[in-house]
Design an enzyme around this catalytic site. Structure first.
Site, PDB file in Angstrom:
ATOM      1  N   ASP A   1       0.603  18.435 -15.805  1.00  0.00           N
ATOM      2  CA  ASP A   1       0.155  17.164 -16.369  1.00  0.00           C
ATOM      3  C   ASP A   1       0.807  17.022 -17.743  1.00  0.00           C
ATOM      4  O   ASP A   1       0.495  17.768 -18.670  1.00  0.00           O
ATOM      5  CB  ASP A   1      -1.371  17.169 -16.487  1.00  0.00           C
ATOM      6  CG  ASP A   1      -1.930  15.850 -16.994  1.00  0.00           C
ATOM      7  OD1 ASP A   1      -1.194  15.089 -17.649  1.00  0.00           O
ATOM      8  OD2 ASP A   1      -3.125  15.589 -16.768  1.00  0.00           O
TER       9      ASP A   1
ATOM     10  N   ARG B   1       0.821  -1.213   0.000  1.00  0.00           N
ATOM     11  CA  ARG B   1       0.000   0.000   0.000  1.00  0.00           C
ATOM     12  C   ARG B   1       0.852   1.258   0.000  1.00  0.00           C
ATOM     13  O   ARG B   1       0.433   2.312  -0.497  1.00  0.00           O
ATOM     14  CB  ARG B   1      -0.938   0.002   1.220  1.00  0.00           C
ATOM     15  CG  ARG B   1      -1.783   1.268   1.328  1.00  0.00           C
ATOM     16  CD  ARG B   1      -2.809   1.171   2.437  1.00  0.00           C
ATOM     17  NE  ARG B   1      -2.217   0.921   3.738  1.00  0.00           N
ATOM     18  CZ  ARG B   1      -1.649   1.857   4.507  1.00  0.00           C
ATOM     19  NH1 ARG B   1      -1.594   3.117   4.105  1.00  0.00           N
ATOM     20  NH2 ARG B   1      -1.155   1.530   5.684  1.00  0.00           N
TER      21      ARG B   1
END
Length: 383
Positions: A174, A48
């Site tokens: 981005d 995780r």
């Protein structure tokens, strides 16, 4: 091998790869385990947290691609954007967001910023005066896209990174549409670079993934948010993404060439009213893109004469390109945006009802042009 002195084609194949690899294999293995013995001297290896060996191998590969100190891989592109923003914004902070963003990014801000305690202003990515006017005492971050989705605009990227640095803001970009083949934003000073790795980085339309690259200190904050939200990338998907990256340079260069050929064809066709592609000399940002980029990307958008009905009919009649709402894969995709992922008032504003997005794959450019020609020629004549 020094990643800093390696040409990108070689970097795609070898960047971040250990030598010798485990057991002498030239392919890094999948470590599916979720639990590992703690590393000597501290450090928990846990899936995780993104510290499984296969995950960390991918992180090194991603960092090498963008010329960064470190990276994390997330479960999707939106996980990359959202964890990056969580790493630079606290309750009460203000964000300057420059660009006509991908619908998912716009929706995230529109629907979640307020309850997170963030405020934001949308500004023109090419207008530094608008950035200055949006600046507030609470402003802590500046967000933009390398090539905006879906209008294919290229903002003043070097200026944006400089503006952020001068005002003590974290700069986030981005880079999905460009990929590091075309542009590496850290080279002009951006702090965090995000990708929807579902798209070109993987390139085969078979996983969902995201990536964030940056300094070790900044990536540690992104990784903390990723661990808290539980959005690390599964080792099997990490393996596939690492494999996809090996052909990144070859795929993207062919896709760029195909997109340029398709854009030139569409720009000369009587049934097309407008083409948006920064590789065209007629594009308002062509000079800026030519100065910054190595290529102009694999995505373009256009408006057929005849309005929304013509756009819908064109997409339906395509035979080589798939009518599908994604981009960056080896297969060409065509999307009527108003009827697809951008449909609905909650999505990105300012999208004309007749706008069609075309993502070039690696097929023969002659076949792609022939496919578009038959679709355009079958549209009713506009009088």
């Amino acid at each position: 091998m020094s990643d800093q002195r390696t040409r990108f084609e070689t970097l795609s194949v070898h960047g971040g790869e250990p030598r010798p690899a485990a057991g002498g294999s030239v392919v890094f293995p999948i470590h599916q385990g979720t639990v590992f013995e703690d590393a000597p001297g501290g450090g928990v290896r846990y899936i995780r947290l993104g510290t499984n060996p296969t995950q960390r191998h991918l992180h090194r590969r991603l960092a090498a691609l963008e010329g960064a100190e470190d990276a994390v891989a997330t479960a999707s592109g939106m996980a990359a954007i959202s964890t990056a923003l969580h790493s630079v914004l606290d309750a009460g902070d203000h964000l300057i967001a420059a660009g006509s963003f991908y619908g998912g990014t716009h929706r995230f801000l529109a629907e979640h910023a307020a309850h997170l305690g963030w405020t934001y202003d949308l500004v023109d990515p090419a207008d530094p005066r608008a950035w200055r006017e949006a600046l507030r005492p609470a402003t802590t971050a500046f967000l933009t896209e390398t090539i905006t989705n879906p209008h294919l605009r290229v903002g003043d990227l070097a200026g944006a990174a400089r503006f952020a640095r001068e005002h003590g803001l974290a700069s986030v970009i981005d880079n999905t549409f460009a990929t590091p083949v075309v542009f590496r934003p850290h080279s002009v000073g951006f702090d965090l670079v995000c990708h929807s790795a579902t798209k070109a980085l993987n390139g085969h339309s078979d996983i969902a993934a995201g990536a964030v690259t940056g300094s070790a200190a900044r990536i540690a904050r992104v990784a903390s948010a990723m661990g808290a939200y539980g959005c690390s990338l599964d080792p099997h998907a990490a393996f596939l993404l690492s494999r996809g990256i090996k052909t990144l340079a070859l795929r993207v260069r062919q896709q760029n060439a195909n997109a340029a050929a398709v854009a030139a064809f569409l720009a000369g066709h009587a049934a097309v009213a407008q083409v948006n592609y920064p590789g065209l000399a007629s594009h308002p940002d062509h000079a800026r893109a030519a100065a910054l980029f190595d290529g102009f990307g694999s995505v373009l958008s256009f408006r057929p004469a005849g309005g929304a009905a013509a756009a819908a009919a064109l997409v339906e009649s395509m035979r080589v390109a798939y009518a599908a709402s994604s981009l960056g894969g080896v297969e060409s995709l065509v999307t009527h945006l108003a009827a697809g992922i951008h449909a609905g008032s909650h999505e990105t504003p300012g999208i004309p009802p007749d706008l069609v997005r075309f993502s070039a794959g690696i097929e023969s450019p002659e076949d792609l042009i022939a496919d578009l020609a038959q679709a355009l020629d079958g549209l009713p004549a506009v009088v």
